[in-house]
Design a protein around this motif. Structure first.
Motif, PDB file in Angstrom:
ATOM      1  N   THR A  53       0.831  -1.194   0.000  1.00 32.71           N
ATOM      2  CA  THR A  53       0.000   0.000   0.000  1.00 32.71           C
ATOM      3  C   THR A  53       0.870   1.250   0.000  1.00 32.71           C
ATOM      4  O   THR A  53       1.664   1.449   0.912  1.00 32.71           O
ATOM      5  CB  THR A  53      -0.900   0.036   1.253  1.00 32.71           C
ATOM      6  OG1 THR A  53      -1.541  -1.221   1.421  1.00 32.71           O
ATOM      7  CG2 THR A  53      -1.929   1.140   1.156  1.00 32.71           C
ATOM      8  N   GLU A  54       0.741   2.086  -1.030  1.00 33.26           N
ATOM      9  CA  GLU A  54       1.467   3.358  -1.012  1.00 33.26           C
ATOM     10  C   GLU A  54       0.813   4.304  -0.006  1.00 33.26           C
ATOM     11  O   GLU A  54      -0.418   4.397   0.056  1.00 33.26           O
ATOM     12  CB  GLU A  54       1.471   4.008  -2.386  1.00 33.26           C
ATOM     13  CG  GLU A  54       2.216   5.350  -2.406  1.00 33.26           C
ATOM     14  CD  GLU A  54       2.313   5.963  -3.779  1.00 33.26           C
ATOM     15  OE1 GLU A  54       3.111   5.449  -4.582  1.00 33.26           O
ATOM     16  OE2 GLU A  54       1.600   6.948  -4.034  1.00 33.26           O
ATOM     17  N   VAL A  55       1.613   5.003   0.766  1.00 33.53           N
ATOM     18  CA  VAL A  55       1.081   5.944   1.748  1.00 33.53           C
ATOM     19  C   VAL A  55       1.762   7.295   1.578  1.00 33.53           C
ATOM     20  O   VAL A  55       2.892   7.383   1.096  1.00 33.53           O
ATOM     21  CB  VAL A  55       1.282   5.432   3.189  1.00 33.53           C
ATOM     22  CG1 VAL A  55       0.419   4.208   3.455  1.00 33.53           C
ATOM     23  CG2 VAL A  55       2.749   5.112   3.458  1.00 33.53           C
ATOM     24  N   SER A  56       1.050   8.344   1.980  1.00 29.17           N
ATOM     25  CA  SER A  56       1.570   9.698   1.857  1.00 29.17           C
ATOM     26  C   SER A  56       1.093  10.530   3.036  1.00 29.17           C
ATOM     27  O   SER A  56      -0.067  10.419   3.454  1.00 29.17           O
ATOM     28  CB  SER A  56       1.081  10.336   0.555  1.00 29.17           C
ATOM     29  OG  SER A  56       1.310  11.729   0.544  1.00 29.17           O
ATOM     30  N   SER A  57       1.977  11.367   3.546  1.00 30.67           N
ATOM     31  CA  SER A  57       1.588  12.241   4.657  1.00 30.67           C
ATOM     32  C   SER A  57       0.565  13.281   4.218  1.00 30.67           C
ATOM     33  O   SER A  57      -0.129  13.861   5.046  1.00 30.67           O
ATOM     34  CB  SER A  57       2.825  12.938   5.236  1.00 30.67           C
ATOM     35  OG  SER A  57       3.444  13.766   4.260  1.00 30.67           O
ATOM     36  N   GLY A  58       0.451  13.516   2.906  1.00 29.77           N
ATOM     37  CA  GLY A  58      -0.505  14.485   2.410  1.00 29.77           C
ATOM     38  C   GLY A  58      -1.895  13.918   2.211  1.00 29.77           C
ATOM     39  O   GLY A  58      -2.879  14.658   2.146  1.00 29.77           O
ATOM     40  N   LYS A  59      -2.008  12.594   2.096  1.00 30.22           N
ATOM     41  CA  LYS A  59      -3.298  11.969   1.800  1.00 30.22           C
ATOM     42  C   LYS A  59      -3.812  11.086   2.929  1.00 30.22           C
ATOM     43  O   LYS A  59      -5.013  11.005   3.163  1.00 30.22           O
ATOM     44  CB  LYS A  59      -3.189  11.137   0.515  1.00 30.22           C
ATOM     45  CG  LYS A  59      -2.890  11.952  -0.727  1.00 30.22           C
ATOM     46  CD  LYS A  59      -2.804  11.048  -1.955  1.00 30.22           C
ATOM     47  CE  LYS A  59      -2.509  11.860  -3.216  1.00 30.22           C
ATOM     48  NZ  LYS A  59      -2.402  10.997  -4.412  1.00 30.22           N
ATOM     49  N   ASN A  60      -2.910  10.378   3.584  1.00 25.42           N
ATOM     50  CA  ASN A  60      -3.349   9.420   4.597  1.00 25.42           C
ATOM     51  C   ASN A  60      -3.544  10.061   5.959  1.00 25.42           C
ATOM     52  O   ASN A  60      -2.948  11.104   6.257  1.00 25.42           O
ATOM     53  CB  ASN A  60      -2.333   8.278   4.713  1.00 25.42           C
ATOM     54  CG  ASN A  60      -2.356   7.366   3.503  1.00 25.42           C
ATOM     55  OD1 ASN A  60      -1.534   7.513   2.603  1.00 25.42           O
ATOM     56  ND2 ASN A  60      -3.288   6.441   3.476  1.00 25.42           N
ATOM     57  N   LYS A  61      -4.351   9.404   6.776  1.00 23.91           N
ATOM     58  CA  LYS A  61      -4.588   9.866   8.147  1.00 23.91           C
ATOM     59  C   LYS A  61      -4.312   8.728   9.110  1.00 23.91           C
ATOM     60  O   LYS A  61      -4.232   7.551   8.714  1.00 23.91           O
ATOM     61  CB  LYS A  61      -6.020  10.361   8.305  1.00 23.91           C
ATOM     62  CG  LYS A  61      -7.097   9.335   8.048  1.00 23.91           C
ATOM     63  CD  LYS A  61      -8.475   9.961   8.167  1.00 23.91           C
ATOM     64  CE  LYS A  61      -9.588   8.923   7.993  1.00 23.91           C
ATOM     65  NZ  LYS A  61      -9.577   8.288   6.668  1.00 23.91           N
ATOM     66  N   VAL A  62      -4.170   9.062  10.383  1.00 22.55           N
ATOM     67  CA  VAL A  62      -3.887   8.059  11.411  1.00 22.55           C
ATOM     68  C   VAL A  62      -4.985   6.997  11.410  1.00 22.55           C
ATOM     69  O   VAL A  62      -6.179   7.305  11.366  1.00 22.55           O
ATOM     70  CB  VAL A  62      -3.798   8.724  12.797  1.00 22.55           C
ATOM     71  CG1 VAL A  62      -3.675   7.676  13.887  1.00 22.55           C
ATOM     72  CG2 VAL A  62      -2.614   9.680  12.847  1.00 22.55           C
ATOM     73  N   GLY A  63      -4.571   5.737  11.436  1.00 23.82           N
ATOM     74  CA  GLY A  63      -5.521   4.635  11.473  1.00 23.82           C
ATOM     75  C   GLY A  63      -5.800   4.002  10.134  1.00 23.82           C
ATOM     76  O   GLY A  63      -6.403   2.920  10.066  1.00 23.82           O
ATOM     77  N   ASP A  64      -5.367   4.651   9.038  1.00 24.07           N
ATOM     78  CA  ASP A  64      -5.595   4.067   7.717  1.00 24.07           C
ATOM     79  C   ASP A  64      -4.927   2.698   7.624  1.00 24.07           C
ATOM     80  O   ASP A  64      -3.792   2.508   8.072  1.00 24.07           O
ATOM     81  CB  ASP A  64      -5.041   4.979   6.619  1.00 24.07           C
ATOM     82  CG  ASP A  64      -5.941   6.170   6.333  1.00 24.07           C
ATOM     83  OD1 ASP A  64      -7.041   6.222   6.916  1.00 24.07           O
ATOM     84  OD2 ASP A  64      -5.536   7.039   5.532  1.00 24.07           O
ATOM     85  N   LYS A  65      -5.616   1.753   7.017  1.00 22.77           N
ATOM     86  CA  LYS A  65      -5.122   0.380   6.902  1.00 22.77           C
ATOM     87  C   LYS A  65      -4.065   0.283   5.810  1.00 22.77           C
ATOM     88  O   LYS A  65      -4.166   0.917   4.761  1.00 22.77           O
ATOM     89  CB  LYS A  65      -6.288  -0.558   6.590  1.00 22.77           C
ATOM     90  CG  LYS A  65      -5.914  -2.015   6.439  1.00 22.77           C
ATOM     91  CD  LYS A  65      -7.161  -2.845   6.123  1.00 22.77           C
ATOM     92  CE  LYS A  65      -6.810  -4.297   5.826  1.00 22.77           C
ATOM     93  NZ  LYS A  65      -8.019  -5.101   5.492  1.00 22.77           N
ATOM     94  N   ILE A  66      -3.047  -0.524   6.055  1.00 19.28           N
ATOM     95  CA  ILE A  66      -2.043  -0.853   5.048  1.00 19.28           C
ATOM     96  C   ILE A  66      -1.899  -2.366   4.977  1.00 19.28           C
ATOM     97  O   ILE A  66      -2.301  -3.086   5.893  1.00 19.28           O
ATOM     98  CB  ILE A  66      -0.670  -0.221   5.353  1.00 19.28           C
ATOM     99  CG1 ILE A  66      -0.107  -0.776   6.677  1.00 19.28           C
ATOM    100  CG2 ILE A  66      -0.752   1.297   5.378  1.00 19.28           C
ATOM    101  CD1 ILE A  66       1.347  -0.424   6.923  1.00 19.28           C
ATOM    102  N   ASN A  67      -1.338  -2.853   3.875  1.00 16.68           N
ATOM    103  CA  ASN A  67      -1.069  -4.277   3.715  1.00 16.68           C
ATOM    104  C   ASN A  67       0.366  -4.492   3.270  1.00 16.68           C
ATOM    105  O   ASN A  67       0.971  -3.628   2.630  1.00 16.68           O
ATOM    106  CB  ASN A  67      -2.019  -4.905   2.694  1.00 16.68           C
ATOM    107  CG  ASN A  67      -3.451  -4.949   3.168  1.00 16.68           C
ATOM    108  OD1 ASN A  67      -4.282  -4.169   2.712  1.00 16.68           O
ATOM    109  ND2 ASN A  67      -3.759  -5.840   4.078  1.00 16.68           N
ATOM    110  N   PHE A  68       0.900  -5.632   3.616  1.00 16.59           N
ATOM    111  CA  PHE A  68       2.229  -6.013   3.173  1.00 16.59           C
ATOM    112  C   PHE A  68       2.232  -7.522   2.924  1.00 16.59           C
ATOM    113  O   PHE A  68       1.352  -8.243   3.403  1.00 16.59           O
ATOM    114  CB  PHE A  68       3.292  -5.648   4.217  1.00 16.59           C
ATOM    115  CG  PHE A  68       2.994  -6.153   5.598  1.00 16.59           C
ATOM    116  CD1 PHE A  68       3.365  -7.432   5.988  1.00 16.59           C
ATOM    117  CD2 PHE A  68       2.318  -5.357   6.514  1.00 16.59           C
ATOM    118  CE1 PHE A  68       3.079  -7.907   7.266  1.00 16.59           C
ATOM    119  CE2 PHE A  68       2.016  -5.821   7.790  1.00 16.59           C
ATOM    120  CZ  PHE A  68       2.403  -7.094   8.166  1.00 16.59           C
ATOM    121  N   LYS A  69       3.201  -7.999   2.165  1.00 20.22           N
ATOM    122  CA  LYS A  69       3.303  -9.438   1.932  1.00 20.22           C
ATOM    123  C   LYS A  69       4.630  -9.973   2.437  1.00 20.22           C
ATOM    124  O   LYS A  69       5.651  -9.279   2.406  1.00 20.22           O
ATOM    125  CB  LYS A  69       3.120  -9.778   0.455  1.00 20.22           C
ATOM    126  CG  LYS A  69       4.234  -9.347  -0.466  1.00 20.22           C
ATOM    127  CD  LYS A  69       3.973  -9.822  -1.885  1.00 20.22           C
ATOM    128  CE  LYS A  69       5.088  -9.364  -2.838  1.00 20.22           C
ATOM    129  NZ  LYS A  69       4.839  -9.812  -4.223  1.00 20.22           N
TER     130      LYS A  69
END
Length: 316
Positions: A53-69
């Motif tokens: 999951t790509e994340v960005s400090s400009g778009k994401n907020k605390v608690g947003d879910k991410i995935n990894f393999k």
């Protein structure tokens, strides 16, 4: 689930595992979280992963879910308990947007869990962050009607962590697999043959402290190249030593290091001699006195674990 995880972690910290002779005791003797005779994944297990999951400090907020393999099989004995390719979950721990006056954004990620093939939930943790620096404000005076232009009134850069970023997650507690070791499905000979030299990311016995001492040395010599790691001095708060590596599959280091005092985990920055880039080297002393060596953002083969063997009485 998170509250239960924190409770288990606090309970683990409150219990001291005492073992006079671990090699002659059952594999889980004295481990409060594991039923007698059960197989388990020990705390401290390192699992190399890749962010999905790509994340960005400009778009994401605390608690947003991410995935990894998971990038490599996690095994207990001859059984694969977490297969390569398994997807785990995490979340955005902190996120701050970039601001005016060149203030950079920041974002921090943490892991929550991954499931075994049999459905056992393995709690996880990690610390992955990216922060932007602040830029000084410059005031440029000119003859315009405004009288002055404040060039510092610009937004700093938001920070991104791209999908595909390599990271390492950790198992913070001993996890009972709820079966005896002999009940775990064995890895087939065909599967083992298809993955020669596969690193095992699980310890063979529980430990609370692995004593390291000045003069200890570990090395790897194989197809990837050569690595030497020594502990030269142990102080009140730090450990000092030397790290050297070379070979076609490894970053090239030849330097001294200093890291926070620990009996099991080591992490420090080292500069690659070939291109001058700095990397974070992570080492984990395992129960069999081997060392698991990983550089998660390496462009070479050492982004996956290399196992170093202890060399008694030898200095490099």
């Amino acid at each position: 689930m998170k509250k239960m995880f924190i409770f288990v972690l606090l309970m683990m910290l409150a219990v001291s595992v005492v073992s006079a002779n671990p090699a002659q005791e059952p594999a889980n003797a004295g481990v409060a979280e594991v039923l007698p005779g059960h197989a388990y994944v020990p705390r401290g297990t390192m699992i190399p992963c890749e962010l999905l999951t790509e994340v960005s400090s400009g778009k994401n907020k605390v608690g947003d879910k991410i995935n990894f393999k998971v990038l490599e099989d996690v095994t207990v004995g001859d059984a694969i308990v977490i297969a390569k390719g398994t997807t785990g979950e995490g979340y955005v721990k902190t996120a701050k947007k970039a601001g005016l006056f060149g203030k950079g954004g920041s974002i921090q990620l943490d892991a929550t869990d991954v499931n075994t093939a049999s459905g056992i939930e393995i709690p996880l943790t990690m610390d992955v962050s990216k922060m932007g620096g602040d830029h000084p404000v410059e005031i440029n005076y000119n003859n315009s009607i405004a009288g002055a232009v404040i060039s510092g009134l610009f937004s700093g850069s938001n920070q991104k962590i791209a999908a595909g970023t390599k990271l390492t997650v950790f198992v913070p507690v001993n996890v009972d697999l709820q079966v005896k070791p002999e009940q775990l499905p064995a890895v087939s000979k065909e599967g083992a043959a298809a993955q020669p030299g596969k690193a095992v990311f699980v310890q063979t016995a529980p430990v609370t402290d692995i004593a390291v001492a000045a003069g200890d040395a570990w090395s790897y010599e194989g197809s990837k190249g050569t690595i030497h790691f020594t502990i030269d001095e142990i102080g009140k708060k730090t450990i000092k030593g030397k790290i050297s590596s070379s070979g076609p599959g490894l970053l090239t280091f030849e330097q001294a290091y200093e890291t926070a005092k620990s009996n099991q985990y080591f992490s420090f920055k080292a500069k690659d001699k070939e291109k001058g880039k700095t990397y974070m080297v992570q080492l984990y002393v395992r129960a069999d006195n081997t060392v698991q060596y990983t550089i998660t953002d390496s462009p070479k083969a050492d982004q996956e674990s290399v196992i170093l063997v202890k060399q008694p009485g030898k200095k490099f």
